[in-house]
Design a protein around this motif. Structure first.
Motif, mmCIF file in Angstrom:
data_model
loop_
_atom_site.group_PDB
_atom_site.id
_atom_site.type_symbol
_atom_site.label_atom_id
_atom_site.label_comp_id
_atom_site.label_asym_id
_atom_site.label_seq_id
_atom_site.Cartn_x
_atom_site.Cartn_y
_atom_site.Cartn_z
ATOM 1 N N LEU A 131 -23.174 22.118 14.571
ATOM 2 C CA LEU A 131 -22.666 20.869 15.129
ATOM 3 C C LEU A 131 -22.321 19.920 13.987
ATOM 4 O O LEU A 131 -23.159 19.664 13.116
ATOM 5 C CB LEU A 131 -23.710 20.209 16.030
ATOM 6 N N PHE A 132 -21.104 19.386 14.001
ATOM 7 C CA PHE A 132 -20.637 18.531 12.914
ATOM 8 C C PHE A 132 -20.036 17.258 13.512
ATOM 9 O O PHE A 132 -19.213 17.321 14.424
ATOM 10 C CB PHE A 132 -19.602 19.258 12.065
ATOM 11 N N HIS A 133 -20.465 16.116 12.999
ATOM 12 C CA HIS A 133 -20.010 14.827 13.518
ATOM 13 C C HIS A 133 -19.634 13.921 12.346
ATOM 14 O O HIS A 133 -20.386 13.802 11.370
ATOM 15 C CB HIS A 133 -21.119 14.166 14.343
ATOM 16 N N THR A 134 -18.466 13.308 12.441
ATOM 17 C CA THR A 134 -18.007 12.360 11.431
ATOM 18 C C THR A 134 -17.421 11.148 12.143
ATOM 19 O O THR A 134 -16.693 11.294 13.126
ATOM 20 C CB THR A 134 -16.932 12.974 10.517
ATOM 21 N N LYS A 135 -17.748 9.946 11.651
ATOM 22 C CA LYS A 135 -17.097 8.755 12.175
ATOM 23 C C LYS A 135 -16.588 7.906 11.016
ATOM 24 O O LYS A 135 -17.196 7.870 9.939
ATOM 25 C CB LYS A 135 -18.015 7.955 13.096
ATOM 26 N N MET A 136 -15.461 7.233 11.253
ATOM 27 C CA MET A 136 -14.756 6.517 10.206
ATOM 28 C C MET A 136 -14.363 5.123 10.693
ATOM 29 O O MET A 136 -13.934 4.957 11.835
ATOM 30 C CB MET A 136 -13.506 7.304 9.784
ATOM 31 N N LEU A 137 -14.488 4.147 9.800
ATOM 32 C CA LEU A 137 -14.154 2.752 10.100
ATOM 33 C C LEU A 137 -13.181 2.243 9.046
ATOM 34 O O LEU A 137 -13.439 2.368 7.844
ATOM 35 C CB LEU A 137 -15.425 1.896 10.102
ATOM 36 N N ILE A 138 -12.069 1.670 9.501
ATOM 37 C CA ILE A 138 -11.063 1.174 8.568
ATOM 38 C C ILE A 138 -11.671 0.122 7.645
ATOM 39 O O ILE A 138 -12.459 -0.720 8.070
ATOM 40 C CB ILE A 138 -9.849 0.583 9.339
ATOM 41 N N LYS A 139 -11.323 0.180 6.357
ATOM 42 C CA LYS A 139 -11.922 -0.745 5.381
ATOM 43 C C LYS A 139 -11.238 -2.110 5.378
ATOM 44 O O LYS A 139 -11.900 -3.145 5.444
ATOM 45 C CB LYS A 139 -11.836 -0.135 3.977
ATOM 46 N N ASP A 140 -9.931 -2.118 5.251
ATOM 47 C CA ASP A 140 -9.195 -3.363 5.067
ATOM 48 C C ASP A 140 -8.422 -3.739 6.325
ATOM 49 O O ASP A 140 -7.795 -2.889 6.959
ATOM 50 C CB ASP A 140 -8.224 -3.238 3.895
ATOM 51 N N ILE A 141 -8.471 -5.025 6.662
ATOM 52 C CA ILE A 141 -7.755 -5.535 7.825
ATOM 53 C C ILE A 141 -6.634 -6.465 7.351
ATOM 54 O O ILE A 141 -6.901 -7.494 6.726
ATOM 55 C CB ILE A 141 -8.696 -6.302 8.774
ATOM 56 N N ASP A 142 -5.403 -6.093 7.658
ATOM 57 C CA ASP A 142 -4.259 -6.976 7.458
ATOM 58 C C ASP A 142 -4.028 -7.670 8.794
ATOM 59 O O ASP A 142 -3.552 -7.057 9.755
ATOM 60 C CB ASP A 142 -3.034 -6.165 7.045
ATOM 61 N N LEU A 143 -4.371 -8.934 8.877
ATOM 62 C CA LEU A 143 -4.396 -9.630 10.160
ATOM 63 C C LEU A 143 -3.077 -9.520 10.915
ATOM 64 O O LEU A 143 -3.082 -9.401 12.149
ATOM 65 C CB LEU A 143 -4.771 -11.105 9.942
ATOM 66 N N PHE A 202 -17.892 1.240 16.131
ATOM 67 C CA PHE A 202 -18.273 2.239 15.121
ATOM 68 C C PHE A 202 -19.749 2.581 15.228
ATOM 69 O O PHE A 202 -20.138 3.757 15.121
ATOM 70 C CB PHE A 202 -17.953 1.688 13.733
ATOM 71 N N SER A 203 -20.586 1.587 15.460
ATOM 72 C CA SER A 203 -22.023 1.811 15.528
ATOM 73 C C SER A 203 -22.476 2.354 16.883
ATOM 74 O O SER A 203 -23.566 2.939 16.985
ATOM 75 C CB SER A 203 -22.771 0.492 15.256
ATOM 76 N N GLY A 204 -21.669 2.153 17.912
ATOM 77 C CA GLY A 204 -22.039 2.637 19.226
ATOM 78 C C GLY A 204 -23.111 1.806 19.896
ATOM 79 O O GLY A 204 -23.864 2.303 20.738
#
Length: 252
Positions: free
Chosen positions: A202-214, A246-248
């Motif tokens: 079982l493999f799980h990966t989650k990703m959150l964008i680093k930079d926000i261009d408003l 992202f954190s759920g």
């Protein structure tokens, strides 16, 4: 795999990839929120989603056996493909058989929060395959097909097959992390973590964008129309929303 494993009979392993993305947007009025939902429904209707899944199926070398698609009111769409790894083989003059069957599905969930002025577009894609097909090779294509602020991915290998000596094989390709199948340039744009259970494949990966261009998160609004304090407030709301998804869990 560099070399194919010689098996006894067919490869009975099943491989499932669940790919989920979230795209967050700021729409300052109820009317703009509804307009955003309409825009998303038009941009990601069942016709476009079908094209994405058809290309995905070509990428993994599978064949489409049947197609079902549906647009929903007031919002959302679904597409399901039944696929086979091998070309169908005539079993007799009247019966056609195929060696294995799998499926690819996509569902969309546009929604908005009436108080925070934030709208979220969620896409769920599931690819279930049998035999030698590994859907991990499609990840870069899927990430590039959507505006992805948060991405969660699950990959599972189930069952077993046997080699010619009768030895059971519970995995037919090397695997340590889903991230190994994503372009490093893409990974640089995200914070990514793994939660893997190697003993259970079982493999799980989650990703959150680093930079926000408003500007990219404002619907029908130019960033320079907003005073600095309002920009900071919107940025804070966007980041908090992304962190909680992202954190759920509810954090703020």
């Amino acid at each position: 795999m560099a070399e194919k494993i010689t098996l006894y009979g067919f490869n009975n392993l099943t491989k499932s990839l669940s790919f989920n993305i979230y795209d967050v947007c700021y729409a300052k009025s109820p009317r703009e929120q509804k307009d955003y939902i309409s825009y998303i429904n038009e941009q990601y209707n069942s016709e476009r989603l079908t094209k994405i899944l058809m290309h995905l199926t070509e990428m993994i070398g599978a064949h489409v056996l049947s197609l079902s698609k549906q647009d929903y009111k007031p919002q959302g769409a679904s597409v399901t493909l039944l696929i086979a790894e091998e070309t169908m083989i005539p079993a007799s003059d009247t019966v056609v058989a195929h060696l294995d069957k799998s499926h690819v599905t996509v569902h969309t969930y546009p929604e908005y929060h009436p108080e925070s002025c934030l709208a979220t577009f969620r896409v769920d894609i599931d690819v279930a395959t049998c035999g030698t097909i590994t859907p991990l090779s499609t990840l870069d294509y899927l990430i590039g097909s959507f505006d992805s602020d948060i991405i969660t991915m699950d990959y599972r290998v189930r069952g077993f097959t046997r080699d010619v000596t009768g030895k059971k094989l519970f995995m037919d390709h090397p695997m340590t992390s889903i991230q190994n199948y994503i372009d490093p340039k893409t990974l640089l744009r995200y914070d990514a973590i793994d939660i893997n259970v190697y003993e259970a494949n079982l493999f799980h990966t989650k990703m959150l964008i680093k930079d926000i261009d408003l500007q990219n998160y404002l619907f029908n609004t130019d960033v320079y129309e907003l005073p600095p304090k309002e920009r900071l407030s919107i940025m804070s709301r966007l980041r908090r929303e992304m962190i909680e998804i992202f954190s759920g869990r509810n954090i703020y």
